[in-house]
Design a protein around this motif. Structure first.
Motif, PDB file in Angstrom:
ATOM      1  N   HIS A  46      27.772  46.387  51.881  1.00  0.00           N
ATOM      2  CA  HIS A  46      27.854  45.612  50.642  1.00  0.00           C
ATOM      3  C   HIS A  46      28.953  44.559  50.773  1.00  0.00           C
ATOM      4  CE1 HIS A  46      25.240  48.530  48.733  1.00  0.00           C
ATOM      5  NE2 HIS A  46      26.003  49.485  49.245  1.00  0.00           N
ATOM      6  N   PRO A  47      28.782  43.432  50.102  1.00  0.00           N
ATOM      7  CA  PRO A  47      29.814  42.380  50.192  1.00  0.00           C
ATOM      8  C   PRO A  47      31.073  42.742  49.404  1.00  0.00           C
ATOM      9  CG  PRO A  47      28.107  41.738  48.650  1.00  0.00           C
ATOM     10  CD  PRO A  47      27.645  43.013  49.279  1.00  0.00           C
ATOM     11  N   THR A  48      32.156  42.163  49.820  1.00  0.00           N
ATOM     12  CA  THR A  48      33.405  42.216  49.061  1.00  0.00           C
ATOM     13  C   THR A  48      33.393  41.005  48.129  1.00  0.00           C
ATOM     14  OG1 THR A  48      34.541  43.238  50.910  1.00  0.00           O
ATOM     15  CG2 THR A  48      35.920  42.195  49.245  1.00  0.00           C
ATOM     16  N   THR A  49      33.805  41.190  46.884  1.00  0.00           N
ATOM     17  CA  THR A  49      33.756  40.095  45.911  1.00  0.00           C
ATOM     18  C   THR A  49      35.100  39.921  45.225  1.00  0.00           C
ATOM     19  OG1 THR A  49      33.039  41.539  44.111  1.00  0.00           O
ATOM     20  CG2 THR A  49      31.320  40.509  45.442  1.00  0.00           C
ATOM     21  N   THR A  50      35.314  38.729  44.720  1.00  0.00           N
ATOM     22  CA  THR A  50      36.499  38.449  43.916  1.00  0.00           C
ATOM     23  C   THR A  50      36.223  37.253  43.026  1.00  0.00           C
ATOM     24  OG1 THR A  50      38.916  38.170  43.976  1.00  0.00           O
ATOM     25  CG2 THR A  50      37.645  36.858  45.550  1.00  0.00           C
ATOM     26  N   ARG A  51      37.024  37.105  41.989  1.00  0.00           N
ATOM     27  CA  ARG A  51      36.965  35.927  41.134  1.00  0.00           C
ATOM     28  C   ARG A  51      38.232  35.114  41.348  1.00  0.00           C
ATOM     29  NH1 ARG A  51      36.069  38.378  35.391  1.00  0.00           N
ATOM     30  NH2 ARG A  51      36.940  40.179  36.437  1.00  0.00           N
ATOM     31  N   VAL A  52      38.065  33.787  41.293  1.00  0.00           N
ATOM     32  CA  VAL A  52      39.182  32.864  41.515  1.00  0.00           C
ATOM     33  C   VAL A  52      39.176  31.809  40.421  1.00  0.00           C
ATOM     34  CG1 VAL A  52      40.214  31.203  43.103  1.00  0.00           C
ATOM     35  CG2 VAL A  52      39.031  33.200  44.010  1.00  0.00           C
ATOM     36  N   ARG A  53      40.368  31.469  39.932  1.00  0.00           N
ATOM     37  CA  ARG A  53      40.507  30.416  38.927  1.00  0.00           C
ATOM     38  C   ARG A  53      41.397  29.312  39.496  1.00  0.00           C
ATOM     39  NH1 ARG A  53      42.818  32.138  33.199  1.00  0.00           N
ATOM     40  NH2 ARG A  53      44.669  32.518  34.453  1.00  0.00           N
ATOM     41  N   ILE A  54      40.929  28.080  39.306  1.00  0.00           N
ATOM     42  CA  ILE A  54      41.685  26.887  39.721  1.00  0.00           C
ATOM     43  C   ILE A  54      42.087  26.153  38.447  1.00  0.00           C
ATOM     44  CG2 ILE A  54      41.617  24.711  41.002  1.00  0.00           C
ATOM     45  CD1 ILE A  54      39.257  25.989  42.628  1.00  0.00           C
ATOM     46  N   TRP A  75      41.826  37.161  40.452  1.00  0.00           N
ATOM     47  CA  TRP A  75      41.737  38.256  39.490  1.00  0.00           C
ATOM     48  C   TRP A  75      41.955  39.554  40.258  1.00  0.00           C
ATOM     49  CZ3 TRP A  75      42.055  38.824  34.513  1.00  0.00           C
ATOM     50  CH2 TRP A  75      41.624  39.999  33.909  1.00  0.00           C
ATOM     51  N   LYS A  76      43.022  40.276  39.913  1.00  0.00           N
ATOM     52  CA  LYS A  76      43.352  41.505  40.621  1.00  0.00           C
ATOM     53  C   LYS A  76      44.011  42.468  39.652  1.00  0.00           C
ATOM     54  CE  LYS A  76      45.598  43.203  44.743  1.00  0.00           C
ATOM     55  NZ  LYS A  76      46.352  42.882  45.933  1.00  0.00           N
ATOM     56  N   ASN A  77      43.556  43.696  39.656  1.00  0.00           N
ATOM     57  CA  ASN A  77      44.129  44.748  38.803  1.00  0.00           C
ATOM     58  C   ASN A  77      44.185  44.344  37.338  1.00  0.00           C
ATOM     59  OD1 ASN A  77      44.510  46.367  41.091  1.00  0.00           O
ATOM     60  ND2 ASN A  77      46.529  45.516  41.465  1.00  0.00           N
ATOM     61  N   GLU A  78      43.080  43.798  36.853  1.00  0.00           N
ATOM     62  CA  GLU A  78      42.929  43.454  35.430  1.00  0.00           C
ATOM     63  C   GLU A  78      43.843  42.326  34.948  1.00  0.00           C
ATOM     64  OE1 GLU A  78      40.395  44.875  33.750  1.00  0.00           O
ATOM     65  OE2 GLU A  78      39.981  45.942  35.615  1.00  0.00           O
ATOM     66  N   GLU A  79      44.279  41.443  35.870  1.00  0.00           N
ATOM     67  CA  GLU A  79      45.079  40.282  35.467  1.00  0.00           C
ATOM     68  C   GLU A  79      44.978  39.186  36.516  1.00  0.00           C
ATOM     69  OE1 GLU A  79      49.119  41.650  35.077  1.00  0.00           O
ATOM     70  OE2 GLU A  79      49.470  41.570  37.217  1.00  0.00           O
ATOM     71  N   TRP A  80      45.294  37.962  36.095  1.00  0.00           N
ATOM     72  CA  TRP A  80      45.315  36.830  37.015  1.00  0.00           C
ATOM     73  C   TRP A  80      46.621  36.848  37.776  1.00  0.00           C
ATOM     74  CZ3 TRP A  80      41.078  34.586  38.250  1.00  0.00           C
ATOM     75  CH2 TRP A  80      40.028  34.540  37.338  1.00  0.00           C
TER      76      TRP A  80
END
Length: 110
Positions: A46-54, A75-80
């Motif tokens: 399965h892929p590893t996923t993450t969210r990123v904000r610019i 986004w990591k551990n419920e916070e930016w």
């Protein structure tokens, strides 16, 4: 032999806003862009996923001049969580070019 990664990204949303800034003594604009990234190495199920904000703050009345270094957050551990600045004090790029540079930096890191 170098292992190849399968890498993808998807734009989740892009929003802009304008507000008067007492610090800059003018109206300024902000862009917040959110992407989802995923990657897999051979052998992974399965892929590893993450969210990123610019985040980009610029002066839309002065040829879209960037006022502060654009930021990259994960986004990591419920916070930016802050990751890095883009440009390291070179604010001559357009907001669009700064976003592309941020994407390049993120993909290079991931």
């Amino acid at each position: 032999m170098q292992e190849q990664a399968i890498f993808s990204r998807k734009l989740l949303y892009k929003q802009t806003d304008q507000l008067y800034s007492e610090h800059f003594e003018s109206d300024i604009s902000a862009i917040s862009v959110m992407y989802a990234f995923s990657w897999m190495l051979s052998g992974m199920q399965h892929p590893t996923t993450t969210r990123v904000r610019i985040g980009i703050i610029y002066d839309h009345q002065d040829n879209n001049k960037i006022l502060l270094n654009p930021t990259i957050e994960f986004w990591k551990n419920e916070e930016w969580r802050f990751f890095d600045d883009v440009l390291q004090n070179d604010k001559s790029w357009s907001p669009e070019k700064a976003e592309q540079e941020a994407l390049y930096m993120i993909e290079s890191f991931l």
